[in-house]
Design an enzyme around this catalytic site. Structure first.
Site, PDB file in Angstrom:
ATOM      1  N   ARG A  89      12.607   5.307  12.691  1.00 19.53           N
ATOM      2  CA  ARG A  89      11.303   5.974  12.800  1.00 19.53           C
ATOM      3  C   ARG A  89      10.321   5.774  13.974  1.00 19.53           C
ATOM      4  O   ARG A  89      10.719   5.495  14.933  1.00 19.53           O
ATOM      5  CB  ARG A  89      10.519   5.630  11.311  1.00 19.53           C
ATOM      6  CG  ARG A  89      11.524   5.948  10.077  1.00 19.53           C
ATOM      7  CD  ARG A  89      10.801   5.925   8.709  1.00 19.53           C
ATOM      8  NE  ARG A  89       9.512   6.552   8.785  1.00 19.53           N
ATOM      9  CZ  ARG A  89       8.672   6.376   7.546  1.00 19.53           C
ATOM     10  NH1 ARG A  89       8.824   5.373   6.889  1.00 19.53           N
ATOM     11  NH2 ARG A  89       7.554   6.816   7.638  1.00 19.53           N
TER      12      ARG A  89
ATOM     13  N   GLU B  30      12.429  -9.238   2.651  1.00 19.67           N
ATOM     14  CA  GLU B  30      11.711  -8.133   3.090  1.00 19.67           C
ATOM     15  C   GLU B  30      12.515  -6.897   2.921  1.00 19.67           C
ATOM     16  O   GLU B  30      13.373  -6.766   3.245  1.00 19.67           O
ATOM     17  CB  GLU B  30      11.480  -8.264   4.691  1.00 19.67           C
ATOM     18  CG  GLU B  30      10.848  -7.095   5.343  1.00 19.67           C
ATOM     19  CD  GLU B  30      10.628  -7.279   6.688  1.00 19.67           C
ATOM     20  OE1 GLU B  30      10.132  -6.271   7.339  1.00 19.67           O
ATOM     21  OE2 GLU B  30      10.554  -8.319   7.208  1.00 19.67           O
TER      22      GLU B  30
ATOM     23  N   ASN C   3       8.202  -5.215  -0.617  1.00 18.52           N
ATOM     24  CA  ASN C   3       8.107  -3.957   0.389  1.00 18.52           C
ATOM     25  C   ASN C   3       6.506  -4.038   0.614  1.00 18.52           C
ATOM     26  O   ASN C   3       5.744  -3.447  -0.278  1.00 18.52           O
ATOM     27  CB  ASN C   3       8.667  -2.550  -0.340  1.00 18.52           C
ATOM     28  CG  ASN C   3       8.300  -1.447   0.344  1.00 18.52           C
ATOM     29  OD1 ASN C   3       7.878  -1.588   1.684  1.00 18.52           O
ATOM     30  ND2 ASN C   3       9.252  -0.687  -0.145  1.00 18.52           N
TER      31      ASN C   3
ATOM     32  N   ALA D  53       3.104  -0.438   5.093  1.00 12.15           N
ATOM     33  CA  ALA D  53       2.503  -0.323   6.601  1.00 12.15           C
ATOM     34  C   ALA D  53       1.970  -1.925   6.717  1.00 12.15           C
ATOM     35  O   ALA D  53       1.985  -2.071   8.184  1.00 12.15           O
ATOM     36  CB  ALA D  53       1.395   0.491   6.631  1.00 12.15           C
TER      37      ALA D  53
ATOM     38  N   HIS E  18      12.713  -2.417   3.023  1.00 11.86           N
ATOM     39  CA  HIS E  18      11.789  -1.072   3.197  1.00 11.86           C
ATOM     40  C   HIS E  18      12.850   0.162   2.707  1.00 11.86           C
ATOM     41  O   HIS E  18      13.937   0.067   2.794  1.00 11.86           O
ATOM     42  CB  HIS E  18      11.894  -0.535   4.834  1.00 11.86           C
ATOM     43  CG  HIS E  18      11.040  -1.924   5.520  1.00 11.86           C
ATOM     44  ND1 HIS E  18       9.690  -1.932   5.430  1.00 11.86           N
ATOM     45  CD2 HIS E  18      11.413  -3.261   5.944  1.00 11.86           C
ATOM     46  CE1 HIS E  18       9.208  -3.144   5.830  1.00 11.86           C
ATOM     47  NE2 HIS E  18      10.252  -3.785   6.152  1.00 11.86           N
TER      48      HIS E  18
ATOM     49  N   ARG F 184       4.705  11.147  -2.166  1.00 10.85           N
ATOM     50  CA  ARG F 184       4.574  11.124  -0.557  1.00 10.85           C
ATOM     51  C   ARG F 184       5.944  11.008   0.201  1.00 10.85           C
ATOM     52  O   ARG F 184       6.885  10.448   0.084  1.00 10.85           O
ATOM     53  CB  ARG F 184       3.784   9.581  -0.495  1.00 10.85           C
ATOM     54  CG  ARG F 184       3.601   9.319   1.010  1.00 10.85           C
ATOM     55  CD  ARG F 184       3.113   7.910   0.991  1.00 10.85           C
ATOM     56  NE  ARG F 184       3.126   7.582   2.671  1.00 10.85           N
ATOM     57  CZ  ARG F 184       3.455   6.533   3.212  1.00 10.85           C
ATOM     58  NH1 ARG F 184       4.089   5.310   2.567  1.00 10.85           N
ATOM     59  NH2 ARG F 184       3.180   6.164   4.562  1.00 10.85           N
TER      60      ARG F 184
ATOM     61  N   PRO G 132       0.765  -1.187  -0.030  1.00  8.58           N
ATOM     62  CA  PRO G 132      -0.147  -0.069   0.110  1.00  8.58           C
ATOM     63  C   PRO G 132       0.866   1.241   0.080  1.00  8.58           C
ATOM     64  O   PRO G 132       2.167   1.303   0.737  1.00  8.58           O
ATOM     65  CB  PRO G 132      -0.655   0.007   1.240  1.00  8.58           C
ATOM     66  CG  PRO G 132      -0.024  -1.243   2.166  1.00  8.58           C
ATOM     67  CD  PRO G 132       0.626  -2.124   1.259  1.00  8.58           C
ATOM     68  N   ASN G 133       0.463   2.290  -0.829  1.00 10.59           N
ATOM     69  CA  ASN G 133       0.971   3.594  -0.678  1.00 10.59           C
ATOM     70  C   ASN G 133       2.039   3.567  -1.568  1.00 10.59           C
ATOM     71  O   ASN G 133       2.796   4.790  -2.022  1.00 10.59           O
ATOM     72  CB  ASN G 133       1.030   4.269   0.428  1.00 10.59           C
ATOM     73  CG  ASN G 133      -0.122   4.356   1.230  1.00 10.59           C
ATOM     74  OD1 ASN G 133      -1.201   4.779   0.758  1.00 10.59           O
ATOM     75  ND2 ASN G 133      -0.481   3.806   2.461  1.00 10.59           N
TER      76      ASN G 133
ATOM     77  N   TYR H 258      11.062   8.962   1.526  1.00  8.52           N
ATOM     78  CA  TYR H 258      11.146   8.007   0.718  1.00  8.52           C
ATOM     79  C   TYR H 258      11.751   8.271  -0.746  1.00  8.52           C
ATOM     80  O   TYR H 258      12.071   7.469  -1.515  1.00  8.52           O
ATOM     81  CB  TYR H 258       9.658   7.552   0.353  1.00  8.52           C
ATOM     82  CG  TYR H 258       8.717   7.143   1.550  1.00  8.52           C
ATOM     83  CD1 TYR H 258       9.209   5.911   1.890  1.00  8.52           C
ATOM     84  CD2 TYR H 258       7.897   7.716   1.826  1.00  8.52           C
ATOM     85  CE1 TYR H 258       8.402   5.339   3.010  1.00  8.52           C
ATOM     86  CE2 TYR H 258       7.298   7.382   3.151  1.00  8.52           C
ATOM     87  CZ  TYR H 258       7.557   6.138   3.804  1.00  8.52           C
ATOM     88  OH  TYR H 258       6.959   5.590   4.844  1.00  8.52           O
TER      89      TYR H 258
END
Length: 151
Positions: free
Chosen positions: A115, A106, A82, A85, A108, A21, A13-14, A26
């Site tokens: 964060r 995985e 990725n 969230a 990111h 964003r 998502p996103n 990012y």
């Protein structure tokens, strides 16, 4: 290296909002830029690229199930995932990776450990072969290289 095998890069998502964003977190690259980077990395290592993004958890689960079947059939090397969230919330994605018995790296873009505290926990890490975070979009190429080194 096997030109017949594919690496799936799966985005949650996103990630379709990359470049717009929170560019301070990012970066300015778009998802299309990431796809080009991944295609070049796959070609460098002798693999084909499948690239997908979904904002829907069920679609990501379906993609992981398909990836597990493709890996078992010998046509897929593994997945760079990725999950956005969903990394921090989804037992269902954990179960899909485990159940499909698919190799997952995985990924990111940001350093999730620098964060908010809720981003420090991953449901995916225990069922992933490796975790990369904090290298920006270049982490995708690093993850593809890591998968390529397993064969």
């Amino acid at each position: 290296m096997n030109l017949k095998k594919t690496i799936l890069v799966l985005n949650g998502p996103n990630l379709n909002l990359l470049g717009r964003r929170e560019p301070g977190v990012y970066g300015a690259q778009t998802l299309a830029d990431v796809e080009q980077l991944c295609r070049a990395a796959c070609e460098q290592h002798g693999y084909a690229l499948a690239f997908r993004q979904s904002n829907h958890e069920g679609a990501l689960i379906d993609a992981l199930h398909e990836a597990g079947a493709a890996q078992a059939a010998g046509t897929l090397l593994g997945v760079v995932f990725n999950a956005g969230a969903y990394t921090h919330t989804s037992v269902a994605l954990h179960d899909a990776i485990k159940g499909a018995q698919v190799t997952v790296i995985e990924l990111h873009i940001s350093n999730v450990h620098a964060r908010e505290p809720f981003r420090h926990h991953s449901y995916l890490s225990p069922v992933s072969s490796g975790v990369l975070c904090g290298f920006g979009v270049h982490g995708y190429a690093m993850a593809i290289g890591a998968l390529a080194s397993t064969e």
